[in-house]
Design a protein around this motif. Sequence first.
Motif, short mmCIF file in Angstrom:
data_model
loop_
_atom_site.label_atom_id
_atom_site.label_comp_id
_atom_site.label_asym_id
_atom_site.label_seq_id
_atom_site.Cartn_x
_atom_site.Cartn_y
_atom_site.Cartn_z
N SER A 1 0.75 -1.22 -0.11
CA SER A 1 0.14 0.09 -0.07
C SER A 1 0.91 1.22 -0.11
O SER A 1 0.39 2.21 -0.53
N ALA B 1 2.41 5.86 -3.05
CA ALA B 1 3.48 6.60 -3.66
C ALA B 1 3.14 7.05 -5.25
O ALA B 1 3.26 8.08 -5.70
N ALA B 2 2.85 5.96 -5.86
CA ALA B 2 2.53 6.07 -7.30
C ALA B 2 1.26 6.95 -7.31
O ALA B 2 1.15 7.87 -8.36
N LEU B 3 0.32 7.00 -6.59
CA LEU B 3 -0.82 7.58 -6.81
C LEU B 3 -0.55 9.03 -6.48
O LEU B 3 -0.94 9.91 -7.23
N TYR C 1 3.80 1.56 -1.66
CA TYR C 1 4.21 1.93 -3.02
C TYR C 1 2.98 2.18 -3.88
O TYR C 1 3.22 3.20 -4.73
N ALA C 2 1.76 1.85 -3.52
CA ALA C 2 0.55 2.16 -4.12
C ALA C 2 0.31 3.65 -4.17
O ALA C 2 -0.03 4.53 -4.72
N PHE D 1 2.36 10.49 -7.23
CA PHE D 1 3.06 10.93 -8.22
C PHE D 1 2.11 11.47 -9.29
O PHE D 1 1.97 12.42 -10.16
N PHE D 2 0.83 10.33 -9.53
CA PHE D 2 0.04 10.89 -10.70
C PHE D 2 -0.96 11.93 -10.51
O PHE D 2 -1.47 12.85 -11.27
#
Length: 199
Positions: free
Chosen positions: A33, A38-40, A35-36, A42-43
């Motif tokens: 979660s 962090a990616a979220l 990493y999810a 970023f977007f």
Amino acid sequence: MKGSIVIILFFLIGVVCGIAGWIKLPDTDYGISFYALAALMFFVGMNVGHDADSLKGIRSADPRLLLLPLMTIGGTLAGCALISLFIPRTATECLAIGSGFGYYSLSSIFISEYYGAELGTIALLSNIFREIITLLGAPVLATIFGRLAPISAGGATSMDTTLPIISQVSGRDMVIVSVFHGFVVDFSVPFLVTFFCTL
């Protein structure tokens, strides 16, 4: 509406995969979660950077309308504090959930990290319901409470998923206000949710 159904389906598929043990999660200090999230983030940053030009139209709007996001945030938090008196949840839990302002993907991940999957699921569903109520109830809200009501009801979604219905019922002249409102409320979500989760 379609986007909300897709999110719910992915959530249900994740639950089934977790129960059945079909997908092995990596054993790390942070968990998947993190990493999810962090990616979220970023977007979200990319989305804000991409839509920054739309904020130029705010200069032509009535300056008093710029207070609308603060009123939405204050009203939502006051309602959550009041509701906490009648349900078996603490005030800080209710305030953390309410601070999602319809931004179900980000807020539910934060709340799951701090409080666990049960409250994260409650946050996900309550914020999805906020979006669905806005999508379905915008005409009634605009008729009874005025053109700004669907924008406030949409919360963070007023700059994306609920924007078409807001434009339809509140008028195209409210689009810039709606985008600004969604931008400010959206920006407040990670700070407010984290604040209430750490109290």
